[in-house]
Design a protein around this motif. Structure first.
Motif, PDB file in Angstrom:
ATOM      1  N   VAL A 173     -11.198  -1.700  13.663  1.00  0.00           N
ATOM      2  CA  VAL A 173     -10.728  -2.348  11.929  1.00  0.00           C
ATOM      3  C   VAL A 173     -11.051  -2.081  11.268  1.00  0.00           C
ATOM      4  CG1 VAL A 173     -10.214  -4.215  11.337  1.00  0.00           C
ATOM      5  CG2 VAL A 173      -9.935  -3.904  13.313  1.00  0.00           C
ATOM      6  N   ALA A 174     -13.304  -1.830  10.702  1.00  0.00           N
ATOM      7  CA  ALA A 174     -13.603  -1.784  10.017  1.00  0.00           C
ATOM      8  C   ALA A 174     -13.559  -0.933   9.549  1.00  0.00           C
ATOM      9  CB  ALA A 174     -15.059  -2.038  10.608  1.00  0.00           C
ATOM     10  N   ARG A 175     -13.336   0.820  10.613  1.00  0.00           N
ATOM     11  CA  ARG A 175     -12.993   2.089  10.246  1.00  0.00           C
ATOM     12  C   ARG A 175     -11.986   2.152   9.689  1.00  0.00           C
ATOM     13  NH1 ARG A 175     -16.676   2.972  14.739  1.00  0.00           N
ATOM     14  NH2 ARG A 175     -14.718   3.878  16.089  1.00  0.00           N
ATOM     15  N   LEU A 176     -11.098   2.117   9.140  1.00  0.00           N
ATOM     16  CA  LEU A 176      -9.712   1.763   8.976  1.00  0.00           C
ATOM     17  C   LEU A 176      -9.479   2.346   7.039  1.00  0.00           C
ATOM     18  CD1 LEU A 176      -7.325  -1.318  10.162  1.00  0.00           C
ATOM     19  CD2 LEU A 176      -7.307   0.654  10.950  1.00  0.00           C
ATOM     20  N   ARG A 177      -8.490   3.870   7.197  1.00  0.00           N
ATOM     21  CA  ARG A 177      -9.084   3.972   5.926  1.00  0.00           C
ATOM     22  C   ARG A 177      -8.201   3.337   5.088  1.00  0.00           C
ATOM     23  NH1 ARG A 177      -6.953  10.680   6.384  1.00  0.00           N
ATOM     24  NH2 ARG A 177      -7.481   9.973   4.009  1.00  0.00           N
ATOM     25  N   SER A 178      -7.048   2.792   5.635  1.00  0.00           N
ATOM     26  CA  SER A 178      -6.171   2.128   4.654  1.00  0.00           C
ATOM     27  C   SER A 178      -7.539   0.642   3.834  1.00  0.00           C
ATOM     28  CB  SER A 178      -4.983   1.189   5.268  1.00  0.00           C
ATOM     29  OG  SER A 178      -5.900   0.363   6.523  1.00  0.00           O
ATOM     30  N   TRP A 179      -8.644   0.165   4.063  1.00  0.00           N
ATOM     31  CA  TRP A 179      -9.603  -0.595   3.853  1.00  0.00           C
ATOM     32  C   TRP A 179      -9.137   0.073   1.815  1.00  0.00           C
ATOM     33  CZ3 TRP A 179     -10.311  -5.412   4.685  1.00  0.00           C
ATOM     34  CH2 TRP A 179     -10.350  -5.844   6.830  1.00  0.00           C
ATOM     35  N   GLY A 180      -9.095   0.807   1.751  1.00  0.00           N
ATOM     36  CA  GLY A 180      -9.467   0.733   0.852  1.00  0.00           C
ATOM     37  C   GLY A 180      -7.707   1.316  -0.959  1.00  0.00           C
ATOM     38  N   TRP A 181      -6.945   0.903   0.244  1.00  0.00           N
ATOM     39  CA  TRP A 181      -5.310   0.971  -0.644  1.00  0.00           C
ATOM     40  C   TRP A 181      -5.635   0.235  -1.313  1.00  0.00           C
ATOM     41  CZ3 TRP A 181      -2.102   2.519   4.241  1.00  0.00           C
ATOM     42  CH2 TRP A 181      -2.274   3.724   4.228  1.00  0.00           C
ATOM     43  N   GLN A 182      -5.168  -0.371  -2.472  1.00  0.00           N
ATOM     44  CA  GLN A 182      -5.219  -1.137  -3.923  1.00  0.00           C
ATOM     45  C   GLN A 182      -3.649  -1.416  -4.241  1.00  0.00           C
ATOM     46  OE1 GLN A 182      -7.978  -2.298  -5.197  1.00  0.00           O
ATOM     47  NE2 GLN A 182      -8.715  -0.497  -3.888  1.00  0.00           N
ATOM     48  N   GLY A 183      -2.753  -0.873  -3.317  1.00  0.00           N
ATOM     49  CA  GLY A 183      -1.236  -1.286  -3.695  1.00  0.00           C
ATOM     50  C   GLY A 183      -0.691  -1.188  -5.643  1.00  0.00           C
ATOM     51  N   SER A 184       0.187  -1.902  -5.803  1.00  0.00           N
ATOM     52  CA  SER A 184       0.408  -1.701  -7.950  1.00  0.00           C
ATOM     53  C   SER A 184       1.247  -2.958  -8.040  1.00  0.00           C
ATOM     54  CB  SER A 184       1.786  -0.408  -7.509  1.00  0.00           C
ATOM     55  OG  SER A 184       2.747  -0.903  -6.362  1.00  0.00           O
ATOM     56  N   GLY A 185       1.180  -3.165  -9.247  1.00  0.00           N
ATOM     57  CA  GLY A 185       1.841  -4.525  -9.505  1.00  0.00           C
ATOM     58  C   GLY A 185       0.411  -5.293  -9.401  1.00  0.00           C
ATOM     59  N   LYS A 186       1.401  -6.016 -11.115  1.00  0.00           N
ATOM     60  CA  LYS A 186       0.552  -7.451 -10.798  1.00  0.00           C
ATOM     61  C   LYS A 186       0.629  -8.853  -9.809  1.00  0.00           C
ATOM     62  CE  LYS A 186      -0.774 -10.283 -14.573  1.00  0.00           C
ATOM     63  NZ  LYS A 186      -0.596 -11.619 -16.358  1.00  0.00           N
ATOM     64  N   SER A 187       1.789  -8.959  -9.219  1.00  0.00           N
ATOM     65  CA  SER A 187       1.704 -10.302  -8.511  1.00  0.00           C
ATOM     66  C   SER A 187       2.098  -9.798  -7.272  1.00  0.00           C
ATOM     67  CB  SER A 187       3.276 -10.695  -9.214  1.00  0.00           C
ATOM     68  OG  SER A 187       2.701 -11.170  -9.754  1.00  0.00           O
ATOM     69  N   PHE A 188       1.422 -10.476  -6.268  1.00  0.00           N
ATOM     70  CA  PHE A 188       1.582 -10.042  -4.474  1.00  0.00           C
ATOM     71  C   PHE A 188       2.483 -10.293  -3.998  1.00  0.00           C
ATOM     72  CE2 PHE A 188       0.953 -11.051  -0.314  1.00  0.00           C
ATOM     73  CZ  PHE A 188       0.782  -9.502   0.452  1.00  0.00           C
ATOM     74  N   SER A 189       2.832 -12.102  -4.828  1.00  0.00           N
ATOM     75  CA  SER A 189       4.193 -12.645  -4.136  1.00  0.00           C
ATOM     76  C   SER A 189       3.687 -13.386  -5.473  1.00  0.00           C
ATOM     77  CB  SER A 189       3.612 -13.566  -2.687  1.00  0.00           C
ATOM     78  OG  SER A 189       2.738 -14.730  -2.954  1.00  0.00           O
ATOM     79  N   ARG A 190       5.618 -14.345  -4.676  1.00  0.00           N
ATOM     80  CA  ARG A 190       5.053 -15.260  -6.581  1.00  0.00           C
ATOM     81  C   ARG A 190       4.467 -16.336  -6.519  1.00  0.00           C
ATOM     82  NH1 ARG A 190      10.728 -18.788  -5.570  1.00  0.00           N
ATOM     83  NH2 ARG A 190       8.891 -20.022  -3.482  1.00  0.00           N
ATOM     84  N   ASP A 191       3.441 -16.662  -5.259  1.00  0.00           N
ATOM     85  CA  ASP A 191       2.614 -17.645  -6.318  1.00  0.00           C
ATOM     86  C   ASP A 191       0.994 -16.756  -6.109  1.00  0.00           C
ATOM     87  OD1 ASP A 191       4.699 -19.622  -6.796  1.00  0.00           O
ATOM     88  OD2 ASP A 191       3.883 -19.637  -4.037  1.00  0.00           O
ATOM     89  N   ILE A 192       0.743 -15.589  -6.429  1.00  0.00           N
ATOM     90  CA  ILE A 192      -0.164 -15.285  -5.374  1.00  0.00           C
ATOM     91  C   ILE A 192      -0.537 -13.425  -6.356  1.00  0.00           C
ATOM     92  CG2 ILE A 192      -1.975 -14.552  -3.986  1.00  0.00           C
ATOM     93  CD1 ILE A 192      -0.753 -15.933  -1.880  1.00  0.00           C
ATOM     94  N   LEU A 193      -1.466 -13.625  -6.993  1.00  0.00           N
ATOM     95  CA  LEU A 193      -1.917 -12.655  -8.321  1.00  0.00           C
ATOM     96  C   LEU A 193      -2.202 -11.296  -6.708  1.00  0.00           C
ATOM     97  CD1 LEU A 193      -3.102 -13.835 -10.863  1.00  0.00           C
ATOM     98  CD2 LEU A 193      -1.235 -12.926 -10.682  1.00  0.00           C
ATOM     99  N   ARG A 194      -1.872 -10.058  -7.255  1.00  0.00           N
ATOM    100  CA  ARG A 194      -2.248  -8.688  -6.139  1.00  0.00           C
ATOM    101  C   ARG A 194      -3.741  -8.770  -5.966  1.00  0.00           C
ATOM    102  NH1 ARG A 194      -3.919  -3.292  -6.937  1.00  0.00           N
ATOM    103  NH2 ARG A 194      -3.291  -3.490  -9.217  1.00  0.00           N
ATOM    104  N   ALA A 195      -4.808  -9.061  -7.519  1.00  0.00           N
ATOM    105  CA  ALA A 195      -5.893  -9.198  -7.675  1.00  0.00           C
ATOM    106  C   ALA A 195      -6.743 -10.168  -6.639  1.00  0.00           C
ATOM    107  CB  ALA A 195      -6.531  -9.179  -8.935  1.00  0.00           C
ATOM    108  N   ASP A 196      -6.182 -11.210  -6.882  1.00  0.00           N
ATOM    109  CA  ASP A 196      -6.490 -12.464  -5.730  1.00  0.00           C
ATOM    110  C   ASP A 196      -6.661 -12.186  -4.380  1.00  0.00           C
ATOM    111  OD1 ASP A 196      -6.972 -13.592  -7.605  1.00  0.00           O
ATOM    112  OD2 ASP A 196      -5.236 -15.007  -7.326  1.00  0.00           O
TER     113      ASP A 196
END
Length: 562
Positions: A173-196
């Motif tokens: 799990v720790a070696r997954l390359r996807s740990w560096g994936w950032q996504g896009s947009g400001k919001s992750f969900s209606r109540d959660i920010l992507r930065a959080d």
């Protein structure tokens, strides 16, 4: 006087020096008088025999450290499996057997820490269904969620938690390359920010790596205890076969010189001067032997307290080369011994004059390395190079060749884009250098002559990257410009065009009915035939007049005269 006695000087490696001493004093050293030195390959074979017997016995009831290693998976097809990892760990322990004290094992509740990491990963994975849109960050969370779900399902059908298996799986799990994936947009969900979400994910990843590091430290202490019996087996095997390995030569000579005053005094009197080259490759045992033999007090047994006789010990070394850690060499050991000798009256002389390069190159080297090598954290201190040659006046000494296309399709500078476009730029520069620059170099008679291809050398930092030979694009760039060249050390011998053509020609000769090989040979570089060649029949040998399959007319002609 030294020149007159040169033939009497004992010149050789430190291991040969120690072997001679042991053969002179086998009784005092407690070694077989007829011992033979086992080279590294022979020593490894003896160790492999010991390890195989040890490993088979350990499988019946593996101790904790071995059991935990056996649960680990191979990272990929080219990595080592758990058995090989144990074998290598044991061999490293063999090479450090003069340090026999057990490693400390601080208190560490592995099960509690793994349970906490599993909870944090589960809470992180639970965020995936809350995402508003699909992106790379969500994909990573879904990957973690699938892993946690698979673990949970397995635990549901077995009694208790398999912590050895979990420790191994958490590494994946720790070696997954996807740990560096950032996504896009400001919001992750209606109540959660992507930065959080990113901040929370980074905290979970940091804690996961911290726990795995502590697991490794705990495992190392376990393995020392579990693998130490290998040392005894290895020593018994060597004694039974009358062999000493390279470490034995140093270890037994050190014990002899340190523990027997009569022998120490005799050797101190016989060797009036000691000159040691490549001192940065000296390990602790070698340094101890040399210091004891150069001591001004024959009664001194502690090498750290030795004061050498003035002028007796002369060492030459480059601490910058200690990065190779050749047979336990370490720059910190080199620096500590140097400081100790200076305290006792030795003098340090820096060799700074560079006879190879012009001053401009030395200036670039000094400016590049001086800020980075400050003698901190086990690093060597940088000593600036001094010029000896006259500067060039008619041309630059350094050319920073620009990369034509460093950007990827996404507008970012990438290493693979640079590697893809650099070879053609280098080939074009070499073509200009030897054909149009007008630059000259001194010839054998001292007179200037034009630069030729044999004066140009391309150095590669590495030859292979992700299984691909990095030299081939450069070779093709030179061949396209008809620049004579020689490749030394390439990793794709069987992929080179001339080798493929030669193999095809040999196949055509050996199997003339192989129509494809015959045709490829005729069209290849050795024959260079084209479709326009005329055909004719051999006048005397009807056996050779056969047509090879359905080849074009040219193949009939050349097959006849094969």
């Amino acid at each position: 006087r030294a020149l007159g006695e040169l033939e009497a000087a004992k010149i050789g490696t430190i291991h040969a020096f120690c072997a001679d001493i042991l053969r002179e004093r086998p009784v005092e050293a407690r070694v077989d008088p007829l011992f033979e030195v086992a080279a590294e390959d022979e020593s490894e074979r003896l160790y492999d025999d010991c390890f195989e017997r040890f490993f088979q016995a350990a499988l019946a009831d593996p101790p904790e450290g071995i059991r935990r290693v056996l649960r680990r998976r191979k990272r990929d097809a080219g990595s080592e499996g758990p058995k090989r990892q144990l074998r290598d760990a044991g061999y490293k322990l063999i090479q450090q057997r003069d340090f026999s004290a057990e490693w400390t094992r601080p208190p560490f509740d592995r099960e509690v820490e793994i349970d906490r990491v599993m909870r944090e990963l589960g809470e992180l994975a639970a965020l995936a269904p809350l995402a508003q849109t699909q992106n790379y960050l969500v994909q990573h969370l879904e990957t973690v969620a699938r892993t946690i779900d698979e673990i949970t399902r397995r635990e549901a059908v077995r009694e208790g938690r398999d912590y050895d298996g979990l420790e191994a799986e958490l590494r994946t799990v720790a070696r997954l390359r996807s740990w560096g994936w950032q996504g896009s947009g400001k919001s992750f969900s209606r109540d959660i920010l992507r930065a959080d979400v990113l901040s929370r994910r980074d905290a979970v990843k940091a804690n996961l790596e911290s726990v795995l590091d502590r697991c490794d430290a705990d495992l190392a202490a376990c393995l020392f205890r579990d693998l130490w019996p290998l040392v005894g087996r290895f020593e018994e095997t060597k004694a039974r076969t009358g062999r000493l390995d390279f470490l034995d030569l140093l270890l037994m000579t050190r014990n002899l010189v340190r523990g027997d005053r009569v022998v120490r005094e005799e050797l101190q009197g016989r060797f009036t001067h000691l000159l040691v080259d490549e001192f940065q490759d000296t390990d602790p045992l070698q340094a101890e032997i040399l210091l004891l033999l150069s001591a001004d007090d024959p009664g001194e047994e502690d090498a750290t307290s030795v004061t050498p006789i003035p002028g007796k010990l002369f060492v030459v070394g480059d601490p910058k080369q200690s990065i190779y850690r050749f047979r336990r060499a370490d720059v910190s050991l080199y620096e500590s011994i140097k400081a100790r000798l200076v305290e006792r009256g030795a003098r340090v002389v820096h060799l700074v004059t560079s006879f190879r390069s012009v001053p401009a190159i030395q200036s670039v080297v000094n400016a590049s390395f001086a800020p980075l090598m400050q003698g901190q954290k086990g690093q060597a201190s940088y000593v600036a190079l001094a010029a000896s040659r006259a500067p060039l006046v008619d041309r630059p000494a350094i050319v920073a060749l620009p990369v034509p296309r460093p950007y990827s399709d996404y507008g970012k500078v990438t290493s693979w884009s640079i590697e893809k476009s650099a070879p053609d730029a280098v080939g074009a520069f070499v073509e200009w250098l030897v054909g149009k620059s007008g630059w000259t170099i001194p010839g054998k008679d001292g007179a200037p002559r034009a630069i030729e291809t044999r004066d140009v050398c391309l150095l590669f930092k590495r030859l292979v990257s992700f299984g691909s030979d990095l030299t081939r694009p450069y070779v093709r760039a030179l061949e396209a410009r008809r620049l004579a060249h020689v490749l030394v050390g390439g990793k794709s011998f069987h992929e080179r065009e001339e080798v493929i053509a030669l193999r095809t020609a040999l196949s055509a000769i050996e199997w003339p009915d192989d129509a494809l090989s015959v045709y490829a040979t005729l069209r290849g570089p050795f024959v260079g035939a084209t479709e326009n060649h005329a055909t004719h029949e051999h006048p005397t040998d009807s056996r050779r007049n056969r047509v090879v399959g359905d080849l074009p007319q040219v193949c009939r002609c050349h097959a006849v005269h094969r």
